[in-house]
Scaffold this active site. Sequence first.
Site, PDB file in Angstrom:
ATOM      1  N   HIS A  67      44.733  72.057  91.550  1.00  0.00           N
ATOM      2  CA  HIS A  67      46.286  71.646  91.132  1.00  0.00           C
ATOM      3  C   HIS A  67      47.110  72.211  92.214  1.00  0.00           C
ATOM      4  O   HIS A  67      47.103  73.242  92.865  1.00  0.00           O
ATOM      5  CB  HIS A  67      46.384  72.575  89.947  1.00  0.00           C
ATOM      6  CG  HIS A  67      45.817  71.721  88.909  1.00  0.00           C
ATOM      7  ND1 HIS A  67      46.603  70.696  88.162  1.00  0.00           N
ATOM      8  CD2 HIS A  67      44.833  71.797  88.381  1.00  0.00           C
ATOM      9  CE1 HIS A  67      45.650  70.197  87.250  1.00  0.00           C
ATOM     10  NE2 HIS A  67      44.526  70.959  87.282  1.00  0.00           N
ATOM     11  N   SER A  84      50.771  63.663  89.640  1.00  0.00           N
ATOM     12  CA  SER A  84      51.392  64.884  89.753  1.00  0.00           C
ATOM     13  C   SER A  84      52.765  64.616  90.041  1.00  0.00           C
ATOM     14  O   SER A  84      53.654  65.461  89.573  1.00  0.00           O
ATOM     15  CB  SER A  84      50.525  65.822  90.708  1.00  0.00           C
ATOM     16  OG  SER A  84      49.493  66.354  90.315  1.00  0.00           O
ATOM     17  N   GLU A  87      54.706  63.660  87.111  1.00  0.00           N
ATOM     18  CA  GLU A  87      54.653  64.728  86.037  1.00  0.00           C
ATOM     19  C   GLU A  87      55.653  65.628  86.656  1.00  0.00           C
ATOM     20  O   GLU A  87      56.624  66.264  85.806  1.00  0.00           O
ATOM     21  CB  GLU A  87      53.584  65.282  85.735  1.00  0.00           C
ATOM     22  CG  GLU A  87      52.568  64.439  85.100  1.00  0.00           C
ATOM     23  CD  GLU A  87      50.889  64.824  85.357  1.00  0.00           C
ATOM     24  OE1 GLU A  87      50.097  64.072  84.724  1.00  0.00           O
ATOM     25  OE2 GLU A  87      50.670  65.733  86.138  1.00  0.00           O
ATOM     26  N   GLN A  88      55.658  66.157  87.942  1.00  0.00           N
ATOM     27  CA  GLN A  88      56.569  67.101  88.524  1.00  0.00           C
ATOM     28  C   GLN A  88      58.043  66.503  88.532  1.00  0.00           C
ATOM     29  O   GLN A  88      59.029  67.421  88.102  1.00  0.00           O
ATOM     30  CB  GLN A  88      56.157  67.529  89.937  1.00  0.00           C
ATOM     31  CG  GLN A  88      55.051  68.283  89.517  1.00  0.00           C
ATOM     32  CD  GLN A  88      54.891  69.068  90.868  1.00  0.00           C
ATOM     33  OE1 GLN A  88      55.737  69.661  91.522  1.00  0.00           O
ATOM     34  NE2 GLN A  88      53.614  69.462  91.503  1.00  0.00           N
ATOM     35  N   PHE A 119      49.350  78.486  89.903  1.00  0.00           N
ATOM     36  CA  PHE A 119      50.049  78.367  88.483  1.00  0.00           C
ATOM     37  C   PHE A 119      49.799  76.870  88.091  1.00  0.00           C
ATOM     38  O   PHE A 119      50.204  75.951  88.935  1.00  0.00           O
ATOM     39  CB  PHE A 119      51.516  78.882  88.527  1.00  0.00           C
ATOM     40  CG  PHE A 119      52.016  78.742  87.343  1.00  0.00           C
ATOM     41  CD1 PHE A 119      52.060  79.450  86.302  1.00  0.00           C
ATOM     42  CD2 PHE A 119      53.102  77.493  87.257  1.00  0.00           C
ATOM     43  CE1 PHE A 119      52.798  79.247  85.138  1.00  0.00           C
ATOM     44  CE2 PHE A 119      53.826  77.549  85.993  1.00  0.00           C
ATOM     45  CZ  PHE A 119      53.669  78.131  84.795  1.00  0.00           C
ATOM     46  N   VAL A 120      49.245  76.784  86.901  1.00  0.00           N
ATOM     47  CA  VAL A 120      48.981  75.319  86.043  1.00  0.00           C
ATOM     48  C   VAL A 120      49.843  75.494  84.920  1.00  0.00           C
ATOM     49  O   VAL A 120      49.317  76.366  83.941  1.00  0.00           O
ATOM     50  CB  VAL A 120      47.625  75.169  86.147  1.00  0.00           C
ATOM     51  CG1 VAL A 120      47.543  73.646  85.294  1.00  0.00           C
ATOM     52  CG2 VAL A 120      46.987  75.076  87.592  1.00  0.00           C
TER      53      VAL A 120
END
Length: 174
Positions: A67, A84, A87-88, A119-120
């Site tokens: 990730h 990603s 989503e971000q 960090f996920v």
Amino acid sequence: MDVAAVNTLPYEDFVNIFGNVVEKCPLITAAVWSSRPFLSLSTLETAINEFIDALPDSGKEGILRCHPDLAGRDLQSGTLTRDSREEQAGAGMDALSSAEAMRMARLNEEYKQRFGFPFVVCARMNDKGNILRQLSERCQNERAAERSRGIEEVKKICRLRLQALVLTDAPNKL
């Protein structure tokens, strides 16, 4: 596509379509392909989760390491996966103030130094304020607890990505 169509996909197509439901881990979907036929979207998700759960801690940490940092250099340079990036952006990670960006970078680095993996968090279920708060709080966790929490977040991300690809099961009409 519905689950019946998923079950007819050749191996290569299955991996190409579902290979990023767990970020940059097509090996997982490659492994669960042989579990077909899936009775429902839920059984596909369960197969993926059971594969992840059966991994040793080092394998779970490997998944976490796939990730990207939230609001990190991959976002800035445009090298995130499409999933990603969306989503971000949805969580506001692409619109941080300079102070928020500096805090995020500092906390991301502190987190990676402490745990050895990024960090996920499921960005689609959070906003930038909540993500910053969780990152700060989770830096205080023990490694095993954080590995477990990170994997639970991976599973949330996976569930949402699967739901975007597969039509949910329609109830039987009598």
